[in-house]
Design a protein around this motif. Structure first.
Motif, PDB file in Angstrom:
ATOM      1  N   THR A   1      -9.990  -6.717   2.046  1.00 32.20           N
ATOM      2  CA  THR A   1     -11.400  -6.357   2.219  1.00 32.20           C
ATOM      3  C   THR A   1     -12.045  -6.054   0.865  1.00 32.20           C
ATOM      4  O   THR A   1     -11.353  -5.860  -0.134  1.00 32.20           O
ATOM      5  N   GLY A   2     -13.356  -6.002   0.846  1.00 30.12           N
ATOM      6  CA  GLY A   2     -14.085  -5.552  -0.333  1.00 30.12           C
ATOM      7  C   GLY A   2     -14.007  -6.507  -1.510  1.00 30.12           C
ATOM      8  O   GLY A   2     -13.687  -7.694  -1.368  1.00 30.12           O
ATOM      9  N   HIS A   3     -14.287  -5.962  -2.691  1.00 31.87           N
ATOM     10  CA  HIS A   3     -14.283  -6.741  -3.921  1.00 31.87           C
ATOM     11  C   HIS A   3     -12.889  -7.324  -4.145  1.00 31.87           C
ATOM     12  O   HIS A   3     -11.900  -6.613  -4.117  1.00 31.87           O
ATOM     13  N   GLY A   4     -12.803  -8.622  -4.337  1.00 32.25           N
ATOM     14  CA  GLY A   4     -11.521  -9.277  -4.568  1.00 32.25           C
ATOM     15  C   GLY A   4     -10.768  -9.653  -3.304  1.00 32.25           C
ATOM     16  O   GLY A   4      -9.587 -10.001  -3.369  1.00 32.25           O
TER      17      GLY A   4
ATOM     18  N   GLY B   1     -10.069   0.419  -6.386  1.00 33.00           N
ATOM     19  CA  GLY B   1     -11.344   0.276  -5.704  1.00 33.00           C
ATOM     20  C   GLY B   1     -12.439   1.077  -6.357  1.00 33.00           C
ATOM     21  O   GLY B   1     -12.289   1.565  -7.474  1.00 33.00           O
ATOM     22  N   LYS B   2     -13.539   1.236  -5.639  1.00 36.64           N
ATOM     23  CA  LYS B   2     -14.732   1.896  -6.168  1.00 36.64           C
ATOM     24  C   LYS B   2     -14.564   3.412  -6.204  1.00 36.64           C
ATOM     25  O   LYS B   2     -14.028   4.023  -5.289  1.00 36.64           O
ATOM     26  N   VAL B   3     -15.092   4.001  -7.289  1.00 34.56           N
ATOM     27  CA  VAL B   3     -15.145   5.455  -7.431  1.00 34.56           C
ATOM     28  C   VAL B   3     -16.292   5.966  -6.556  1.00 34.56           C
ATOM     29  O   VAL B   3     -17.411   5.475  -6.653  1.00 34.56           O
TER      30      VAL B   3
ATOM     31  N   HIS C   1       3.559   0.126   2.839  1.00 36.78           N
ATOM     32  CA  HIS C   1       3.292  -0.580   4.094  1.00 36.78           C
ATOM     33  C   HIS C   1       1.927  -1.265   4.019  1.00 36.78           C
ATOM     34  O   HIS C   1       1.076  -0.915   3.220  1.00 36.78           O
ATOM     35  N   GLU C   2       1.781  -2.268   4.864  1.00 37.86           N
ATOM     36  CA  GLU C   2       0.532  -3.016   4.946  1.00 37.86           C
ATOM     37  C   GLU C   2      -0.517  -2.158   5.647  1.00 37.86           C
ATOM     38  O   GLU C   2      -0.205  -1.410   6.574  1.00 37.86           O
ATOM     39  N   THR C   3      -1.766  -2.271   5.190  1.00 38.88           N
ATOM     40  CA  THR C   3      -2.873  -1.540   5.804  1.00 38.88           C
ATOM     41  C   THR C   3      -3.993  -2.528   6.112  1.00 38.88           C
ATOM     42  O   THR C   3      -3.880  -3.718   5.831  1.00 38.88           O
ATOM     43  N   GLU C   4      -5.087  -2.024   6.655  1.00 36.97           N
ATOM     44  CA  GLU C   4      -6.251  -2.871   6.914  1.00 36.97           C
ATOM     45  C   GLU C   4      -6.870  -3.390   5.616  1.00 36.97           C
ATOM     46  O   GLU C   4      -7.553  -4.388   5.614  1.00 36.97           O
ATOM     47  N   GLU C   5      -6.601  -2.695   4.499  1.00 35.24           N
ATOM     48  CA  GLU C   5      -7.205  -3.058   3.221  1.00 35.24           C
ATOM     49  C   GLU C   5      -6.350  -3.977   2.372  1.00 35.24           C
ATOM     50  O   GLU C   5      -6.880  -4.723   1.553  1.00 35.24           O
ATOM     51  N   ALA C   6      -5.020  -3.907   2.526  1.00 29.41           N
ATOM     52  CA  ALA C   6      -4.159  -4.644   1.598  1.00 29.41           C
ATOM     53  C   ALA C   6      -2.803  -4.982   2.212  1.00 29.41           C
ATOM     54  O   ALA C   6      -2.278  -4.260   3.041  1.00 29.41           O
TER      55      ALA C   6
END
Length: 142
Positions: A65-68, A77-79, A135-140
């Motif tokens: 998800t997100g940038h990249g 990720g974003k601050v 572990h794998e997450t929704e983000e990575a």
């Protein structure tokens, strides 16, 4: 481990569908334009990137998800507003892969300047001490 080097380099990286090209020698007009743009540069976004090292391994993820999104990189990720970059780095590693990292070392500050995207100031960290299970997450996906 000490990774930090104190130098600044202005370069250009071009990425297209199948190639990556890197050059430090662009014409004077390009360099003059870039130097002028960076003189009073203020980023649109602050971000972090973390390389978790367990020699000879380095943790990389496929960003979902997100940038990249769809790319391979380190967690980051974003601050958030009111958050400092170090705390962001700790939070992002936990959110993206489930690890708690210790001993973060700031090794680089990268300026991402692009005509088509917001400008980013990225803080790059290295961590060689961590706990938890990846572990794998929704983000990575590690």
């Amino acid at each position: 481990m000490r990774f930090r080097k104190n130098y600044t380099r202005v370069c250009r990286i071009d990425i297209d569908e199948n190639t990556l090209s890197f050059s430090e020698s662009y014409g004077a007009a390009y360099n003059k334009d870039l130097v002028a743009r960076l003189k009073n540069w203020i980023p649109d976004i602050l971000g972090t990137l973390v390389f978790v090292i367990d020699l000879p391994w380095v943790l990389l993820i496929q960003k979902k998800t997100g940038h990249g999104a769809g790319k391979i990189n380190g967690p980051g990720g974003k601050v958030h507003v009111g958050e400092n970059p170090r705390d962001c780095a700790l939070r992002e590693v936990q959110e993206e892969v489930g690890l708690t990292v210790d001993g973060l070392e700031l090794v680089a500050e990268l300026k991402f300047v692009d005509k088509s995207w917001p400008d980013w100031l990225g803080y790059v960290y290295v961590a060689s001490s961590f706990s938890g299970a990846i572990h794998e997450t929704e983000e990575a996906k590690p």
